[in-house]
Design a protein around this motif. Structure first.
Motif, mmCIF file in Angstrom:
data_model
loop_
_atom_site.group_PDB
_atom_site.id
_atom_site.type_symbol
_atom_site.label_atom_id
_atom_site.label_comp_id
_atom_site.label_asym_id
_atom_site.label_seq_id
_atom_site.Cartn_x
_atom_site.Cartn_y
_atom_site.Cartn_z
ATOM 1 N N GLY A 1 70.281 5.805 50.045
ATOM 2 C CA GLY A 1 69.807 7.156 49.812
ATOM 3 C C GLY A 1 68.867 7.354 48.665
ATOM 4 O O GLY A 1 68.536 8.486 48.329
ATOM 5 N N ARG A 2 68.382 6.273 48.067
ATOM 6 C CA ARG A 2 67.502 6.385 46.905
ATOM 7 C C ARG A 2 66.050 6.168 47.330
ATOM 8 O O ARG A 2 65.746 5.151 47.955
ATOM 9 C CB ARG A 2 67.912 5.365 45.847
ATOM 10 C CG ARG A 2 69.323 5.598 45.323
ATOM 11 C CD ARG A 2 69.859 4.386 44.570
ATOM 12 N NE ARG A 2 71.123 4.708 43.922
ATOM 13 C CZ ARG A 2 72.313 4.587 44.507
ATOM 14 N NH1 ARG A 2 72.406 4.152 45.767
ATOM 15 N NH2 ARG A 2 73.415 4.903 43.855
ATOM 16 N N GLY A 3 65.177 7.076 46.959
ATOM 17 C CA GLY A 3 63.783 6.896 47.295
ATOM 18 C C GLY A 3 63.256 7.990 48.197
ATOM 19 O O GLY A 3 63.931 8.997 48.457
ATOM 20 N N GLN A 4 62.048 7.803 48.685
ATOM 21 C CA GLN A 4 61.349 8.861 49.410
ATOM 22 C C GLN A 4 62.032 9.165 50.748
ATOM 23 O O GLN A 4 62.506 8.276 51.450
ATOM 24 C CB GLN A 4 59.891 8.472 49.591
ATOM 25 C CG GLN A 4 59.640 7.170 50.325
ATOM 26 C CD GLN A 4 58.238 6.648 50.084
ATOM 27 O OE1 GLN A 4 57.878 6.268 48.968
ATOM 28 N NE2 GLN A 4 57.416 6.626 51.142
ATOM 29 N N ALA A 5 62.012 10.432 51.099
ATOM 30 C CA ALA A 5 62.802 10.907 52.224
ATOM 31 C C ALA A 5 62.350 10.354 53.561
ATOM 32 O O ALA A 5 63.165 10.195 54.478
ATOM 33 C CB ALA A 5 62.783 12.435 52.264
ATOM 34 N N ASP A 6 61.066 10.028 53.698
ATOM 35 C CA ASP A 6 60.611 9.536 55.000
ATOM 36 C C ASP A 6 61.194 8.174 55.341
ATOM 37 O O ASP A 6 61.171 7.758 56.504
ATOM 38 C CB ASP A 6 59.086 9.507 55.091
ATOM 39 C CG ASP A 6 58.420 8.711 53.972
ATOM 40 O OD1 ASP A 6 59.107 8.332 53.004
ATOM 41 O OD2 ASP A 6 57.198 8.479 54.073
ATOM 42 N N LEU A 7 61.766 7.489 54.351
ATOM 43 C CA LEU A 7 62.455 6.234 54.597
ATOM 44 C C LEU A 7 63.956 6.328 54.335
ATOM 45 O O LEU A 7 64.755 5.744 55.060
ATOM 46 C CB LEU A 7 61.856 5.121 53.732
ATOM 47 C CG LEU A 7 60.408 4.745 54.042
ATOM 48 C CD1 LEU A 7 59.902 3.714 53.049
ATOM 49 C CD2 LEU A 7 60.273 4.225 55.466
ATOM 50 N N ALA A 8 64.340 7.046 53.302
ATOM 51 C CA ALA A 8 65.751 7.120 52.907
ATOM 52 C C ALA A 8 66.529 8.192 53.649
ATOM 53 O O ALA A 8 67.761 8.231 53.565
ATOM 54 C CB ALA A 8 65.862 7.370 51.399
ATOM 55 N N ALA A 9 65.835 9.057 54.386
ATOM 56 C CA ALA A 9 66.526 10.170 55.060
ATOM 57 C C ALA A 9 65.933 10.415 56.447
ATOM 58 O O ALA A 9 65.702 11.558 56.836
ATOM 59 C CB ALA A 9 66.452 11.436 54.211
ATOM 60 N N ILE A 10 65.710 9.358 57.200
ATOM 61 C CA ILE A 10 65.209 9.499 58.568
ATOM 62 C C ILE A 10 66.230 10.310 59.381
ATOM 63 O O ILE A 10 67.435 10.116 59.249
ATOM 64 C CB ILE A 10 64.987 8.119 59.208
ATOM 65 C CG1 ILE A 10 63.947 7.323 58.407
ATOM 66 C CG2 ILE A 10 64.540 8.249 60.665
ATOM 67 C CD1 ILE A 10 63.827 5.869 58.836
ATOM 68 N N GLU A 11 65.748 11.229 60.187
ATOM 69 C CA GLU A 11 66.592 12.129 60.982
ATOM 70 C C GLU A 11 67.499 12.997 60.111
ATOM 71 O O GLU A 11 68.506 13.528 60.572
ATOM 72 C CB GLU A 11 67.435 11.342 61.988
ATOM 73 C CG GLU A 11 66.612 10.559 62.999
ATOM 74 C CD GLU A 11 67.440 9.759 63.972
ATOM 75 O OE1 GLU A 11 66.872 9.215 64.927
ATOM 76 O OE2 GLU A 11 68.678 9.667 63.779
ATOM 77 N N GLY A 12 67.151 13.152 58.839
ATOM 78 C CA GLY A 12 67.970 13.951 57.939
ATOM 79 C C GLY A 12 69.260 13.273 57.524
ATOM 80 O O GLY A 12 70.134 13.923 56.944
#
Length: 384
Positions: free
Chosen positions: A155-166
């Motif tokens: 969960g650390r880092g930019q959302a487009d990689l660390a939070a795919i599909e929310g």
């Protein structure tokens, strides 16, 4: 009934820096090199195909621009997660041949989807010579996802990689076990502060590979299952120099074989990925042959006649209307109804070896990483 292995190629090199200004990383050639040594036939595995990666092209990326190839890696990870989910739906054991360590993002996304479907948490056993824990909170800049994959999947880092599909994080800190990093890993204190349990090479060797595998099982006893990531740079460069970042102080092939066999010898293990082997540094194929011998021997428990496919048990309190699954007249093993990863879910799961699958708890899908992990009672291992 034996568990059938399905081999999926994920030949991406998008997560690595270029070896020189005019070349591209060669690890995308690894699946083909391993197949050339009879890997599928020796495993009796089904060929699950190849997921071709986008073109490697850093363009005008500069430090400070975030993770290079982020858009391409995100899209690739989503499709890779679909493919891994489809394999698990068939009751098979996925063996994913990378590619660089950014492959872990697709596997992690698949595991989070699975955890949500069964109402439990999926853990990660991270076997790697490096912690891959660089992130904006501990580095001046990020750039190569293969050096940041563990940070991203927690969960650390930019959302487009660390939070795919929310989904963030894909794995909670307390559901990660790191094996095989070097004693002086750059981010060892950050792992410790996060509550991520580690066993560096000196401790792994002191306890032995078999006992270390059992110890990893115990750390993840509260998970419904776990995924295994193996970066071949966990091996010492004296025996495996064909990687992008060889680092002295690693383990031997025999130790990796024993460790892998111990990790997969349970229905708790849902699949394995293999990363970072670079055939460009292996002109005569000798290292590819060694890797194949190790993987075949290490996965022997998966295809043993008495092997049991994973069957995950969701919490009854969260699913009061569930009824026990009826025997499948076709005799197939695995997750009843595919655990909802492809097609319509069938809410009729049952436990396999209940003592090995462990307790299943509610999934904290939206939780952000928060420094030290929650939950006491996990055995902690010194990081140095």
């Amino acid at each position: 009934m034996m568990r059938r292995i399905a081999v999926l190629d994920a030949p991406t090199n998008l997560g690595l820096r270029p070896p020189t200004a005019t070349s591209v990383p060669g690890c995308g050639k690894a699946p083909g090199a391993l197949r050339d040594h009879g890997l599928l036939a020796r495993l009796g595995a089904r060929d699950a195909g190849c997921l071709t990666a986008p073109r490697y092209d850093p363009g005008d990326w500069r430090p400070g621009d975030g993770v290079c190839h982020a858009r391409e890696i995100s899209g690739y990870s989503t499709v890779l997660a679909d493919r891994i989910g489809a394999i698990i739906d068939r009751g098979e054991f996925p063996l994913v041949l990378g590619g660089d360590c950014s492959v872990l993002l697709g596997s992690a996304l698949a595991m989070h989807r699975l955890g949500e479907a069964v109402g439990g948490r999926i853990g990660l056993v991270f076997v790697d010579g490096h912690s891959d824990f660089r992130h904006p909170g501990n580095a001046s800049y990020v750039g190569a996802a293969a050096g940041e994959d563990l940070a991203l999947v927690t969960g650390r880092g930019q959302a487009d990689l660390a939070a795919i599909e929310g989904r963030r994080p894909y794995f909670r800190d307390i559901d990660v076990v790191v094996l095989g990093i070097r004693a002086q890993d750059e981010y060892r204190l950050d792992l410790q502060a996060a509550g991520i349990t580690t066993r560096p090479v000196p401790a792994l060797r002191a306890e032995g590979a078999a006992r270390s595998a059992q110890w990893a099982h115990e750390q993840l006893a509260d998970c419904a299952g776990y995924w295994v990531h193996i970066d071949v740079d966990v091996l010492d460069p004296a025996v495996m120099p064909a990687v992008d970042a060889p680092d002295p102080g690693g383990i031997a092939f025999a130790e990796l074989e024993i460790l892998l066999a111990g990790l997969v010898d349970t229905p708790h293990c849902l699949g394995v990925e293999l990363t970072v082997f670079d055939p460009d540094y292996d002109p005569d194929g000798a290292y590819a042959a060694e890797i194949v011998n190790t993987v075949v021997a290490g996965l022997a428990p998966v295809v043993a006649p008495d092997a049991v496919a994973p069957r995950l048990l969701p919490p009854r309190a969260a699913h009061p209307d569930l009824v026990p699954a009826q025997p499948d007249p076709s005799g197939s093993e695995g997750l009843a109804g595919g655990a909802g990863l492809a097609g319509e879910p069938n809410p009729a799961w049952e436990s396999g070896r209940a003592g090995q699958l462990g307790r299943v708890e509610g999934q904290d899908r939206a939780g952000e990483p928060g420094g030290r992990a929650e939950g006491a009672g996990r055995a902690e291992e010194p990081v140095a």
